[in-house]
Design a protein around this motif. Structure first.
Motif, PDB file in Angstrom:
ATOM      1  N   LEU A   1       4.592  10.245  -6.755  1.00 46.51           N
ATOM      2  CA  LEU A   1       5.740  10.615  -7.585  1.00 46.51           C
ATOM      3  C   LEU A   1       5.375  10.684  -9.062  1.00 46.51           C
ATOM      4  N   SER A   2       4.570   9.742  -9.530  1.00 51.50           N
ATOM      5  CA  SER A   2       4.201   9.756 -10.946  1.00 51.50           C
ATOM      6  C   SER A   2       3.312  10.951 -11.277  1.00 51.50           C
ATOM      7  N   PHE A   3       2.392  11.292 -10.370  1.00 51.80           N
ATOM      8  CA  PHE A   3       1.507  12.433 -10.610  1.00 51.80           C
ATOM      9  C   PHE A   3       2.297  13.739 -10.662  1.00 51.80           C
ATOM     10  N   THR A   4       3.228  13.898  -9.726  1.00 50.84           N
ATOM     11  CA  THR A   4       3.919  15.184  -9.593  1.00 50.84           C
ATOM     12  C   THR A   4       5.101  15.331 -10.546  1.00 50.84           C
ATOM     13  N   ILE A   5       5.805  14.225 -10.824  1.00 49.19           N
ATOM     14  CA  ILE A   5       7.025  14.307 -11.625  1.00 49.19           C
ATOM     15  C   ILE A   5       6.767  14.005 -13.101  1.00 49.19           C
ATOM     16  N   TYR A   6       6.029  12.937 -13.379  1.00 54.30           N
ATOM     17  CA  TYR A   6       5.892  12.484 -14.764  1.00 54.30           C
ATOM     18  C   TYR A   6       4.662  13.054 -15.471  1.00 54.30           C
ATOM     19  N   PHE A   7       3.538  13.131 -14.765  1.00 55.96           N
ATOM     20  CA  PHE A   7       2.300  13.560 -15.406  1.00 55.96           C
ATOM     21  C   PHE A   7       1.964  15.022 -15.151  1.00 55.96           C
ATOM     22  N   ASN A   8       2.752  15.676 -14.279  1.00 58.04           N
ATOM     23  CA  ASN A   8       2.543  17.094 -13.975  1.00 58.04           C
ATOM     24  C   ASN A   8       1.119  17.364 -13.480  1.00 58.04           C
ATOM     25  N   LEU A   9       0.624  16.441 -12.657  1.00 53.91           N
ATOM     26  CA  LEU A   9      -0.700  16.591 -12.055  1.00 53.91           C
ATOM     27  C   LEU A   9      -0.551  17.088 -10.620  1.00 53.91           C
ATOM     28  N   ASP A  10      -1.621  17.649 -10.097  1.00 56.31           N
ATOM     29  CA  ASP A  10      -1.577  18.212  -8.752  1.00 56.31           C
ATOM     30  C   ASP A  10      -1.466  17.124  -7.696  1.00 56.31           C
ATOM     31  N   ILE A  11      -0.680  17.421  -6.661  1.00 57.75           N
ATOM     32  CA  ILE A  11      -0.476  16.482  -5.559  1.00 57.75           C
ATOM     33  C   ILE A  11      -1.792  16.182  -4.835  1.00 57.75           C
ATOM     34  N   GLN A  12      -2.712  17.156  -4.836  1.00 55.10           N
ATOM     35  CA  GLN A  12      -3.984  16.959  -4.134  1.00 55.10           C
ATOM     36  C   GLN A  12      -4.751  15.766  -4.685  1.00 55.10           C
TER      37      GLN A  12
ATOM     38  N   TRP B   1      -6.396   8.018  -0.388  1.00 55.06           N
ATOM     39  CA  TRP B   1      -7.394   7.716   0.639  1.00 55.06           C
ATOM     40  C   TRP B   1      -8.010   6.342   0.396  1.00 55.06           C
ATOM     41  N   PHE B   2      -8.343   6.078  -0.833  1.00 53.30           N
ATOM     42  CA  PHE B   2      -9.068   4.844  -1.153  1.00 53.30           C
ATOM     43  C   PHE B   2      -8.153   3.630  -1.152  1.00 53.30           C
ATOM     44  N   LEU B   3      -6.845   3.855  -1.326  1.00 51.61           N
ATOM     45  CA  LEU B   3      -5.897   2.756  -1.109  1.00 51.61           C
ATOM     46  C   LEU B   3      -5.942   2.325   0.352  1.00 51.61           C
ATOM     47  N   ALA B   4      -5.872   3.329   1.251  1.00 51.09           N
ATOM     48  CA  ALA B   4      -5.888   3.032   2.679  1.00 51.09           C
ATOM     49  C   ALA B   4      -7.239   2.455   3.102  1.00 51.09           C
ATOM     50  N   ILE B   5      -8.315   2.995   2.553  1.00 51.50           N
ATOM     51  CA  ILE B   5      -9.647   2.471   2.868  1.00 51.50           C
ATOM     52  C   ILE B   5      -9.773   1.023   2.392  1.00 51.50           C
TER      53      ILE B   5
ATOM     54  N   VAL C   1       0.828  -1.210   0.000  1.00 49.57           N
ATOM     55  CA  VAL C   1       0.000   0.000   0.000  1.00 49.57           C
ATOM     56  C   VAL C   1       0.860   1.257   0.000  1.00 49.57           C
ATOM     57  N   LEU C   2       1.879   1.296   0.862  1.00 54.64           N
ATOM     58  CA  LEU C   2       2.728   2.482   0.915  1.00 54.64           C
ATOM     59  C   LEU C   2       3.564   2.629  -0.355  1.00 54.64           C
ATOM     60  N   GLY C   3       3.944   1.507  -0.943  1.00 52.37           N
ATOM     61  CA  GLY C   3       4.664   1.558  -2.222  1.00 52.37           C
ATOM     62  C   GLY C   3       3.789   2.132  -3.322  1.00 52.37           C
ATOM     63  N   LEU C   4       2.518   1.708  -3.356  1.00 56.05           N
ATOM     64  CA  LEU C   4       1.573   2.267  -4.328  1.00 56.05           C
ATOM     65  C   LEU C   4       1.354   3.752  -4.078  1.00 56.05           C
ATOM     66  N   PHE C   5       1.282   4.118  -2.800  1.00 56.52           N
ATOM     67  CA  PHE C   5       1.119   5.531  -2.452  1.00 56.52           C
ATOM     68  C   PHE C   5       2.260   6.367  -3.030  1.00 56.52           C
TER      69      PHE C   5
ATOM     70  N   ALA D   1       6.321   9.333   9.060  1.00 62.35           N
ATOM     71  CA  ALA D   1       4.985   9.879   9.343  1.00 62.35           C
ATOM     72  C   ALA D   1       4.757  11.140   8.523  1.00 62.35           C
ATOM     73  N   ASN D   2       5.822  11.925   8.296  1.00 60.34           N
ATOM     74  CA  ASN D   2       5.712  13.077   7.401  1.00 60.34           C
ATOM     75  C   ASN D   2       5.529  12.633   5.960  1.00 60.34           C
ATOM     76  N   VAL D   3       6.259  11.580   5.558  1.00 56.75           N
ATOM     77  CA  VAL D   3       6.179  11.092   4.180  1.00 56.75           C
ATOM     78  C   VAL D   3       4.790  10.548   3.863  1.00 56.75           C
ATOM     79  N   PHE D   4       4.262   9.722   4.765  1.00 55.83           N
ATOM     80  CA  PHE D   4       2.987   9.056   4.490  1.00 55.83           C
ATOM     81  C   PHE D   4       1.784   9.768   5.099  1.00 55.83           C
ATOM     82  N   GLY D   5       2.018  10.600   6.116  1.00 59.41           N
ATOM     83  CA  GLY D   5       0.927  11.380   6.705  1.00 59.41           C
ATOM     84  C   GLY D   5       0.776  12.745   6.073  1.00 59.41           C
ATOM     85  N   CYS D   6       1.818  13.173   5.337  1.00 56.18           N
ATOM     86  CA  CYS D   6       1.779  14.403   4.535  1.00 56.18           C
ATOM     87  C   CYS D   6       1.589  15.672   5.362  1.00 56.18           C
TER      88      CYS D   6
END
Length: 468
Positions: free
Chosen positions: A24-35, A42-46, A15-19, A363-368
Protein backbone atom coordinates in the motif's frame (compact mmCIF):
# COMPACT_ATOMS: atom_id res chain seq x y z
CA UNK A 1 19.48 -30.02 12.21
CA UNK A 2 16.95 -27.34 13.20
CA UNK A 3 13.38 -28.65 13.52
CA UNK A 4 10.73 -27.18 11.23
CA UNK A 5 7.51 -25.83 12.71
CA UNK A 6 4.38 -24.09 11.52
CA UNK A 7 4.11 -20.33 11.99
CA UNK A 8 2.11 -18.91 14.89
CA UNK A 9 -0.77 -16.51 14.34
CA UNK A 10 1.35 -13.66 15.74
CA UNK A 11 4.10 -14.39 13.20
CA UNK A 12 1.57 -14.66 10.37
CA UNK A 13 -0.12 -11.39 11.28
CA UNK A 14 3.26 -9.64 11.52
CA UNK A 15 4.49 -10.83 8.11
CA UNK A 16 1.21 -10.33 6.27
CA UNK A 17 0.74 -6.95 7.94
CA UNK A 18 4.19 -5.89 6.74
CA UNK A 19 3.32 -7.19 3.29
CA UNK A 20 0.19 -5.04 3.11
CA UNK A 21 2.05 -2.03 4.52
CA UNK A 22 4.76 -2.33 1.85
CA UNK A 23 2.32 -2.84 -1.01
CA UNK A 24 0.00 0.00 0.00
CA UNK A 25 2.78 2.46 0.81
CA UNK A 26 4.62 1.74 -2.45
CA UNK A 27 1.54 2.09 -4.64
CA UNK A 28 -0.41 4.83 -2.84
CA UNK A 29 2.10 7.04 -1.03
CA UNK A 30 5.41 6.65 -2.85
CA UNK A 31 4.02 6.04 -6.36
CA UNK A 32 6.39 3.10 -6.84
CA UNK A 33 5.70 0.04 -8.95
CA UNK A 34 3.86 -2.87 -7.35
CA UNK A 35 6.47 -5.25 -8.79
CA UNK A 36 9.17 -3.88 -6.50
CA UNK A 37 6.92 -4.25 -3.44
CA UNK A 38 6.20 -7.89 -4.35
CA UNK A 39 9.89 -8.63 -4.86
CA UNK A 40 10.73 -7.23 -1.42
CA UNK A 41 7.88 -9.29 0.05
CA UNK A 42 9.59 -12.46 -1.16
CA UNK A 43 12.30 -11.87 1.40
CA UNK A 44 9.77 -11.24 4.17
CA UNK A 45 8.35 -14.70 3.51
CA UNK A 46 11.82 -16.21 3.14
CA UNK A 47 12.87 -14.62 6.45
CA UNK A 48 9.85 -16.16 8.18
CA UNK A 49 10.67 -19.52 6.61
CA UNK A 50 14.28 -19.44 7.84
CA UNK A 51 13.01 -18.49 11.30
CA UNK A 52 10.70 -21.53 11.24
CA UNK A 53 13.58 -23.87 10.42
CA UNK A 54 13.26 -24.26 6.65
CA UNK A 55 16.39 -24.27 4.53
CA UNK A 56 16.89 -21.52 1.98
CA UNK A 57 17.05 -24.13 -0.79
CA UNK A 58 13.60 -25.47 0.14
CA UNK A 59 12.18 -21.95 0.22
CA UNK A 60 13.64 -21.14 -3.19
CA UNK A 61 12.17 -24.38 -4.54
CA UNK A 62 8.81 -23.31 -3.12
CA UNK A 63 9.08 -20.07 -5.09
CA UNK A 64 9.82 -21.89 -8.34
CA UNK A 65 7.00 -24.39 -7.71
CA UNK A 66 4.58 -21.55 -7.12
CA UNK A 67 5.65 -19.87 -10.35
CA UNK A 68 5.40 -23.09 -12.35
CA UNK A 69 1.80 -23.58 -11.17
CA UNK A 70 0.81 -20.39 -12.97
CA UNK A 71 2.99 -20.46 -16.07
CA UNK A 72 -0.07 -21.11 -18.24
CA UNK A 73 -1.38 -17.68 -17.21
CA UNK A 74 1.92 -16.12 -18.30
CA UNK A 75 1.76 -17.75 -21.72
CA UNK A 76 -1.90 -16.83 -22.25
CA UNK A 77 -1.17 -13.25 -21.15
CA UNK A 78 1.50 -12.90 -23.85
CA UNK A 79 -0.83 -14.39 -26.45
CA UNK A 80 -3.66 -12.04 -25.44
CA UNK A 81 -1.27 -9.09 -25.75
CA UNK A 82 -0.42 -10.16 -29.29
CA UNK A 83 -4.11 -10.63 -30.07
CA UNK A 84 -5.06 -7.14 -28.90
CA UNK A 85 -2.26 -5.55 -30.91
CA UNK A 86 -3.09 -7.27 -34.20
CA UNK A 87 -6.85 -7.03 -33.78
CA UNK A 88 -6.63 -3.27 -33.45
CA UNK A 89 -4.24 -3.06 -36.41
CA UNK A 90 -6.47 -5.42 -38.43
CA UNK A 91 -9.60 -3.37 -37.79
CA UNK A 92 -11.38 -5.99 -35.66
CA UNK A 93 -11.68 -3.87 -32.50
CA UNK A 94 -12.37 -0.61 -34.41
CA UNK A 95 -15.19 -2.38 -36.29
CA UNK A 96 -16.71 -3.58 -33.01
CA UNK A 97 -16.57 -0.01 -31.69
CA UNK A 98 -18.13 1.44 -34.85
CA UNK A 99 -21.05 -0.99 -34.94
CA UNK A 100 -21.59 -0.52 -31.22
CA UNK A 101 -21.89 3.24 -31.66
CA UNK A 102 -24.14 2.67 -34.66
CA UNK A 103 -26.64 0.17 -33.28
CA UNK A 104 -26.63 0.04 -29.44
CA UNK A 105 -29.14 2.40 -27.84
CA UNK A 106 -27.74 4.31 -24.83
CA UNK A 107 -30.56 3.14 -22.52
CA UNK A 108 -29.72 -0.55 -22.96
CA UNK A 109 -25.98 -0.11 -23.45
CA UNK A 110 -24.98 -1.42 -20.00
CA UNK A 111 -27.26 -4.45 -20.36
CA UNK A 112 -25.87 -5.07 -23.85
CA UNK A 113 -22.33 -4.80 -22.47
CA UNK A 114 -23.10 -7.39 -19.79
CA UNK A 115 -24.70 -9.80 -22.26
CA UNK A 116 -22.07 -9.41 -25.02
CA UNK A 117 -19.16 -9.96 -22.61
CA UNK A 118 -20.98 -12.89 -20.97
CA UNK A 119 -21.56 -14.60 -24.32
CA UNK A 120 -17.95 -13.96 -25.33
CA UNK A 121 -16.56 -15.34 -22.08
CA UNK A 122 -18.80 -18.42 -22.07
CA UNK A 123 -17.87 -19.17 -25.69
CA UNK A 124 -14.14 -18.62 -25.22
CA UNK A 125 -13.63 -19.44 -21.53
CA UNK A 126 -11.31 -16.49 -20.97
CA UNK A 127 -12.09 -13.31 -19.06
CA UNK A 128 -8.75 -11.78 -20.14
CA UNK A 129 -9.46 -12.35 -23.82
CA UNK A 130 -13.00 -11.02 -23.42
CA UNK A 131 -11.87 -7.84 -21.66
CA UNK A 132 -8.99 -7.35 -24.10
CA UNK A 133 -11.28 -7.42 -27.14
CA UNK A 134 -14.99 -6.87 -26.53
CA UNK A 135 -14.22 -5.05 -23.25
CA UNK A 136 -12.03 -2.44 -24.94
CA UNK A 137 -14.74 -1.86 -27.55
CA UNK A 138 -17.51 -1.47 -24.96
CA UNK A 139 -15.48 1.02 -22.89
CA UNK A 140 -14.88 3.08 -26.03
CA UNK A 141 -18.58 3.01 -26.91
CA UNK A 142 -19.52 3.90 -23.34
CA UNK A 143 -17.21 6.89 -23.35
CA UNK A 144 -18.70 8.01 -26.66
CA UNK A 145 -22.19 7.74 -25.17
CA UNK A 146 -21.22 9.72 -22.08
CA UNK A 147 -21.71 6.85 -19.58
CA UNK A 148 -19.30 6.85 -16.57
CA UNK A 149 -16.43 4.50 -17.36
CA UNK A 150 -16.28 2.79 -13.93
CA UNK A 151 -19.88 1.62 -14.44
CA UNK A 152 -19.05 0.42 -17.96
CA UNK A 153 -16.00 -1.42 -16.63
CA UNK A 154 -18.21 -3.04 -13.97
CA UNK A 155 -20.58 -4.31 -16.66
CA UNK A 156 -17.65 -5.61 -18.74
CA UNK A 157 -16.12 -7.46 -15.78
CA UNK A 158 -19.47 -8.83 -14.62
CA UNK A 159 -20.00 -10.39 -18.04
CA UNK A 160 -16.39 -11.54 -18.40
CA UNK A 161 -16.25 -13.28 -15.01
CA UNK A 162 -19.66 -14.88 -15.59
CA UNK A 163 -18.17 -17.03 -18.34
CA UNK A 164 -14.77 -17.43 -16.71
CA UNK A 165 -16.32 -19.27 -13.76
CA UNK A 166 -18.98 -21.13 -15.74
CA UNK A 167 -17.53 -22.13 -19.11
CA UNK A 168 -16.12 -25.69 -19.35
CA UNK A 169 -13.37 -24.12 -21.50
CA UNK A 170 -12.14 -21.88 -18.65
CA UNK A 171 -8.88 -22.81 -16.97
CA UNK A 172 -10.22 -21.61 -13.60
CA UNK A 173 -13.30 -23.84 -14.01
CA UNK A 174 -11.13 -26.84 -14.83
CA UNK A 175 -8.72 -26.11 -11.96
CA UNK A 176 -11.42 -25.58 -9.33
CA UNK A 177 -13.22 -28.78 -10.29
CA UNK A 178 -10.15 -30.98 -10.69
CA UNK A 179 -8.55 -29.85 -7.41
CA UNK A 180 -11.87 -30.46 -5.65
CA UNK A 181 -12.06 -33.92 -7.27
CA UNK A 182 -15.26 -33.07 -9.15
CA UNK A 183 -16.07 -33.70 -12.82
CA UNK A 184 -16.03 -30.49 -14.84
CA UNK A 185 -19.63 -30.79 -16.06
CA UNK A 186 -20.85 -31.58 -12.53
CA UNK A 187 -19.06 -28.45 -11.35
CA UNK A 188 -20.64 -26.39 -14.14
CA UNK A 189 -24.12 -27.64 -13.21
CA UNK A 190 -23.47 -26.76 -9.57
CA UNK A 191 -22.33 -23.29 -10.65
CA UNK A 192 -25.42 -22.72 -12.81
CA UNK A 193 -27.84 -22.72 -9.86
CA UNK A 194 -25.82 -19.83 -8.49
CA UNK A 195 -24.62 -18.04 -11.61
CA UNK A 196 -27.91 -17.78 -13.50
CA UNK A 197 -29.88 -16.11 -10.66
CA UNK A 198 -26.88 -13.84 -10.03
CA UNK A 199 -26.77 -12.92 -13.72
CA UNK A 200 -30.49 -12.13 -13.83
CA UNK A 201 -30.26 -9.88 -10.75
CA UNK A 202 -27.17 -8.17 -12.17
CA UNK A 203 -28.88 -7.69 -15.54
CA UNK A 204 -31.81 -5.94 -13.82
CA UNK A 205 -29.40 -3.67 -11.93
CA UNK A 206 -27.52 -2.66 -15.08
CA UNK A 207 -30.79 -2.17 -16.99
CA UNK A 208 -32.10 0.23 -14.37
CA UNK A 209 -28.75 2.04 -14.26
CA UNK A 210 -28.71 2.23 -18.05
CA UNK A 211 -32.03 4.07 -18.11
CA UNK A 212 -30.70 6.47 -15.46
CA UNK A 213 -27.51 7.33 -17.37
CA UNK A 214 -28.42 6.49 -20.97
CA UNK A 215 -28.82 9.63 -23.03
CA UNK A 216 -28.16 11.98 -20.11
CA UNK A 217 -24.70 13.05 -21.24
CA UNK A 218 -24.80 11.85 -24.82
CA UNK A 219 -23.40 14.20 -27.40
CA UNK A 220 -24.65 12.98 -30.76
CA UNK A 221 -22.18 15.19 -32.60
CA UNK A 222 -19.33 13.55 -30.68
CA UNK A 223 -20.68 10.10 -31.54
CA UNK A 224 -20.83 10.96 -35.23
CA UNK A 225 -17.37 12.51 -35.03
CA UNK A 226 -15.95 9.32 -33.52
CA UNK A 227 -17.65 7.13 -36.12
CA UNK A 228 -16.29 9.29 -38.93
CA UNK A 229 -12.81 9.24 -37.37
CA UNK A 230 -12.91 5.44 -37.30
CA UNK A 231 -14.07 5.33 -40.92
CA UNK A 232 -11.28 7.69 -41.94
CA UNK A 233 -8.64 5.62 -40.13
CA UNK A 234 -9.76 2.04 -40.77
CA UNK A 235 -11.52 -0.03 -43.38
CA UNK A 236 -14.75 -0.82 -41.47
CA UNK A 237 -17.07 -3.61 -42.62
CA UNK A 238 -18.49 -6.87 -41.36
CA UNK A 239 -15.63 -8.92 -42.87
CA UNK A 240 -13.30 -7.39 -40.30
CA UNK A 241 -14.99 -9.55 -37.66
CA UNK A 242 -13.93 -12.86 -39.25
CA UNK A 243 -10.81 -13.27 -37.02
CA UNK A 244 -13.04 -12.94 -33.94
CA UNK A 245 -15.48 -15.49 -35.35
CA UNK A 246 -12.64 -17.94 -36.05
CA UNK A 247 -11.34 -17.68 -32.47
CA UNK A 248 -14.80 -18.16 -30.96
CA UNK A 249 -15.54 -21.19 -33.17
CA UNK A 250 -12.21 -22.85 -32.38
CA UNK A 251 -12.64 -22.33 -28.63
CA UNK A 252 -16.21 -23.64 -28.77
CA UNK A 253 -14.74 -26.74 -30.46
CA UNK A 254 -12.63 -27.10 -27.27
CA UNK A 255 -9.31 -26.43 -28.94
CA UNK A 256 -6.50 -25.38 -26.54
CA UNK A 257 -6.70 -21.69 -25.61
CA UNK A 258 -3.06 -20.73 -26.17
CA UNK A 259 -2.69 -21.82 -29.83
CA UNK A 260 -6.20 -20.57 -30.65
CA UNK A 261 -5.44 -17.08 -29.32
CA UNK A 262 -2.13 -17.14 -31.21
CA UNK A 263 -3.99 -18.11 -34.41
CA UNK A 264 -6.38 -15.23 -33.80
CA UNK A 265 -3.41 -12.88 -33.49
CA UNK A 266 -2.00 -14.21 -36.76
CA UNK A 267 -5.29 -13.57 -38.56
CA UNK A 268 -5.32 -10.06 -37.12
CA UNK A 269 -1.89 -9.42 -38.66
CA UNK A 270 -3.06 -10.82 -42.00
CA UNK A 271 -6.14 -8.58 -41.90
CA UNK A 272 -3.96 -5.54 -41.09
CA UNK A 273 -1.90 -6.21 -44.21
CA UNK A 274 -4.75 -7.28 -46.50
CA UNK A 275 -7.48 -4.79 -45.55
CA UNK A 276 -5.92 -1.90 -43.61
CA UNK A 277 -2.96 -1.20 -45.90
CA UNK A 278 -0.36 -1.90 -43.19
CA UNK A 279 3.00 -3.07 -44.46
CA UNK A 280 3.83 -6.70 -43.51
CA UNK A 281 6.57 -5.75 -41.06
CA UNK A 282 4.34 -3.39 -39.05
CA UNK A 283 1.39 -5.80 -39.22
CA UNK A 284 3.42 -8.63 -37.70
CA UNK A 285 5.26 -6.26 -35.35
CA UNK A 286 1.96 -5.13 -33.79
CA UNK A 287 1.80 -8.54 -32.11
CA UNK A 288 4.86 -7.63 -30.04
CA UNK A 289 4.94 -3.83 -29.97
CA UNK A 290 1.19 -3.22 -30.05
CA UNK A 291 -0.70 -0.86 -32.30
CA UNK A 292 0.46 2.73 -32.64
CA UNK A 293 -1.33 5.64 -34.25
CA UNK A 294 -0.90 9.43 -34.09
CA UNK A 295 -4.13 10.92 -35.39
CA UNK A 296 -5.64 14.33 -34.83
CA UNK A 297 -8.26 12.71 -32.57
CA UNK A 298 -6.88 12.37 -29.03
CA UNK A 299 -9.63 9.93 -28.07
CA UNK A 300 -8.58 7.48 -30.80
CA UNK A 301 -4.92 7.80 -29.80
CA UNK A 302 -5.71 7.00 -26.17
CA UNK A 303 -8.04 4.16 -27.08
CA UNK A 304 -6.10 2.39 -29.80
CA UNK A 305 -2.44 2.81 -28.81
CA UNK A 306 -2.28 -0.40 -26.85
CA UNK A 307 -1.80 -4.16 -27.05
CA UNK A 308 1.28 -6.18 -27.92
CA UNK A 309 3.38 -8.54 -25.84
CA UNK A 310 5.66 -5.75 -24.68
CA UNK A 311 2.78 -3.95 -22.98
CA UNK A 312 1.96 -7.09 -21.01
CA UNK A 313 5.41 -7.39 -19.45
CA UNK A 314 4.47 -5.38 -16.38
CA UNK A 315 1.51 -7.66 -15.64
CA UNK A 316 3.66 -10.68 -16.43
CA UNK A 317 6.20 -9.66 -13.77
CA UNK A 318 3.38 -9.17 -11.24
CA UNK A 319 2.10 -12.68 -11.94
CA UNK A 320 5.56 -14.24 -11.57
CA UNK A 321 6.35 -12.39 -8.34
CA UNK A 322 2.87 -13.00 -6.93
CA UNK A 323 3.00 -16.71 -7.72
CA UNK A 324 6.42 -16.96 -6.09
CA UNK A 325 5.19 -15.21 -2.93
CA UNK A 326 2.13 -17.44 -2.82
CA UNK A 327 4.33 -20.50 -3.27
CA UNK A 328 6.33 -19.65 -0.15
CA UNK A 329 3.17 -18.96 1.87
CA UNK A 330 1.76 -22.34 0.82
CA UNK A 331 5.02 -24.09 1.73
CA UNK A 332 4.98 -22.47 5.18
CA UNK A 333 1.35 -23.48 5.74
CA UNK A 334 0.19 -19.92 6.45
CA UNK A 335 -3.42 -20.28 5.28
CA UNK A 336 -3.70 -23.74 6.86
CA UNK A 337 -2.77 -22.28 10.23
CA UNK A 338 -5.33 -19.49 9.83
CA UNK A 339 -8.08 -21.98 8.94
CA UNK A 340 -7.17 -24.39 11.75
CA UNK A 341 -7.42 -21.51 14.23
CA UNK A 342 -11.09 -21.09 13.37
CA UNK A 343 -11.78 -24.77 12.67
CA UNK A 344 -14.04 -25.19 15.70
CA UNK A 345 -16.44 -22.64 14.24
CA UNK A 346 -16.78 -24.61 10.99
CA UNK A 347 -19.70 -26.71 12.22
CA UNK A 348 -22.27 -25.98 9.50
CA UNK A 349 -22.48 -25.40 5.76
CA UNK A 350 -22.93 -21.64 6.17
CA UNK A 351 -19.77 -21.12 8.21
CA UNK A 352 -17.78 -23.40 5.90
CA UNK A 353 -19.04 -21.51 2.83
CA UNK A 354 -18.17 -18.13 4.32
CA UNK A 355 -14.74 -19.40 5.39
CA UNK A 356 -14.03 -20.84 1.92
CA UNK A 357 -14.84 -17.52 0.24
CA UNK A 358 -12.66 -15.62 2.73
CA UNK A 359 -9.75 -18.06 2.29
CA UNK A 360 -10.02 -17.70 -1.50
CA UNK A 361 -10.17 -13.91 -1.23
CA UNK A 362 -7.14 -13.68 1.07
CA UNK A 363 -5.27 -16.08 -1.22
CA UNK A 364 -5.83 -13.46 -3.93
CA UNK A 365 -4.72 -10.68 -1.57
CA UNK A 366 -1.54 -12.38 -0.39
CA UNK A 367 -0.88 -14.69 -3.36
CA UNK A 368 -1.44 -11.86 -5.85
CA UNK A 369 -2.81 -14.24 -8.49
CA UNK A 370 -6.07 -16.08 -9.16
CA UNK A 371 -4.15 -19.29 -9.76
CA UNK A 372 -2.79 -19.19 -6.20
CA UNK A 373 -6.33 -18.86 -4.84
CA UNK A 374 -7.86 -21.56 -7.04
CA UNK A 375 -5.03 -24.00 -6.25
CA UNK A 376 -4.77 -23.40 -2.49
CA UNK A 377 -8.41 -23.05 -1.44
CA UNK A 378 -9.66 -26.59 -2.24
CA UNK A 379 -6.56 -28.10 -0.65
CA UNK A 380 -6.98 -26.10 2.55
CA UNK A 381 -10.76 -26.46 2.93
CA UNK A 382 -11.43 -30.03 1.74
CA UNK A 383 -11.18 -31.60 5.22
CA UNK A 384 -13.84 -29.26 6.59
CA UNK A 385 -16.24 -30.32 3.82
CA UNK A 386 -15.51 -34.01 4.30
CA UNK A 387 -16.02 -33.68 8.06
CA UNK A 388 -19.56 -32.33 7.49
CA UNK A 389 -20.12 -34.81 4.62
CA UNK A 390 -20.68 -31.93 2.23
CA UNK A 391 -20.53 -32.89 -1.44
CA UNK A 392 -17.32 -31.78 -3.16
CA UNK A 393 -19.43 -29.88 -5.71
CA UNK A 394 -20.16 -27.37 -2.95
CA UNK A 395 -16.40 -27.04 -2.32
CA UNK A 396 -15.60 -26.50 -6.01
CA UNK A 397 -18.41 -23.95 -6.38
CA UNK A 398 -17.41 -21.94 -3.32
CA UNK A 399 -13.72 -22.06 -4.30
CA UNK A 400 -14.58 -20.71 -7.73
CA UNK A 401 -16.84 -17.98 -6.35
CA UNK A 402 -14.27 -16.84 -3.80
CA UNK A 403 -11.25 -17.24 -6.06
CA UNK A 404 -12.36 -16.13 -9.51
CA UNK A 405 -14.91 -13.45 -8.64
CA UNK A 406 -12.65 -11.61 -6.20
CA UNK A 407 -9.46 -11.77 -8.27
CA UNK A 408 -10.20 -8.52 -10.10
CA UNK A 409 -10.90 -6.72 -6.81
CA UNK A 410 -7.28 -6.74 -5.61
CA UNK A 411 -5.30 -3.86 -7.18
CA UNK A 412 -1.96 -5.71 -6.97
CA UNK A 413 -3.22 -9.09 -8.20
CA UNK A 414 -2.67 -10.36 -11.73
CA UNK A 415 -6.34 -9.80 -12.61
CA UNK A 416 -6.56 -6.40 -10.90
CA UNK A 417 -3.55 -5.01 -12.73
CA UNK A 418 -4.52 -6.52 -16.08
CA UNK A 419 -8.15 -5.36 -15.96
CA UNK A 420 -7.28 -1.83 -14.82
CA UNK A 421 -4.54 -1.50 -17.44
CA UNK A 422 -6.63 -2.80 -20.33
CA UNK A 423 -9.80 -0.87 -19.50
CA UNK A 424 -8.06 2.33 -18.40
CA UNK A 425 -10.09 2.42 -15.15
CA UNK A 426 -8.45 1.96 -11.74
CA UNK A 427 -9.36 -1.08 -9.65
CA UNK A 428 -10.84 0.97 -6.81
CA UNK A 429 -12.96 2.91 -9.35
CA UNK A 430 -14.61 -0.11 -10.98
CA UNK A 431 -14.71 -2.24 -7.79
CA UNK A 432 -18.11 -0.90 -6.52
CA UNK A 433 -19.70 -1.84 -9.86
CA UNK A 434 -18.56 -5.49 -10.00
CA UNK A 435 -22.16 -6.34 -9.25
CA UNK A 436 -22.16 -9.93 -10.48
CA UNK A 437 -19.34 -10.76 -8.08
CA UNK A 438 -21.10 -9.24 -5.08
CA UNK A 439 -24.47 -10.81 -5.93
CA UNK A 440 -22.95 -14.27 -6.52
CA UNK A 441 -20.97 -14.12 -3.27
CA UNK A 442 -24.10 -13.05 -1.40
CA UNK A 443 -26.15 -15.88 -2.92
CA UNK A 444 -23.44 -18.45 -2.09
CA UNK A 445 -23.49 -17.39 1.56
CA UNK A 446 -27.31 -17.41 1.63
CA UNK A 447 -27.32 -20.91 0.12
CA UNK A 448 -24.87 -22.03 2.79
CA UNK A 449 -26.90 -20.82 5.75
CA UNK A 450 -30.33 -21.80 4.35
CA UNK A 451 -29.26 -25.17 2.96
CA UNK A 452 -30.54 -24.26 -0.50
CA UNK A 453 -28.60 -26.11 -3.22
CA UNK A 454 -26.31 -27.60 -0.58
CA UNK A 455 -25.71 -31.28 -1.22
CA UNK A 456 -24.40 -33.93 1.13
CA UNK A 457 -22.55 -37.14 0.41
CA UNK A 458 -25.17 -39.20 2.27
CA UNK A 459 -27.85 -37.83 -0.06
CA UNK A 460 -26.04 -39.37 -3.01
CA UNK A 461 -25.53 -42.66 -1.17
CA UNK A 462 -29.24 -42.84 -0.32
CA UNK A 463 -30.15 -42.21 -3.97
CA UNK A 464 -27.82 -44.98 -5.12
CA UNK A 465 -29.26 -47.38 -2.53
CA UNK A 466 -32.82 -46.49 -3.55
CA UNK A 467 -31.96 -46.97 -7.23
CA UNK A 468 -30.41 -50.37 -6.56
Amino acid sequence: MKSVRLPSMVEIIAVLGLFLAIVLSFTIYFNLDIQLALFISWFLAIGLGLHLGHSYKDLQNAITRGISNGLEAVLILLAVGALIGTWIAGGVVPTLIYYGLEFIHPNIFLLATLIICAIMSVATGTSWGTVGTAGIAMVAIGEGLGIPLPIVAGAVLSGAYFGDKLSPLSDSTVLASSLSKVEVLAHVRAMMVLSIPAFVITAIMFTVTGFIYGGRNIDQEKVEFLKNALLDTFNINVWMLIPALIVVVLLVMKKPALPVIAIGALFGAVWAFAFQGTNPSDAIGSAYNGFSIQSDVDFLNQLLNRGGMVNMLGSLVVIILGLGFGGVLEHLGVLKVIVSTFEKKLYNAGNVTLSTILVAFFANVFGCAMYVSIILTPKIMEKSYDKLKLDRRVLSRNSEVGGTLTSGMVPWSDNGIYMAGILGVSTFSYLPFMWLSFVAIGLAIIYGYTGKFIWYVKDQQEKEEAAS
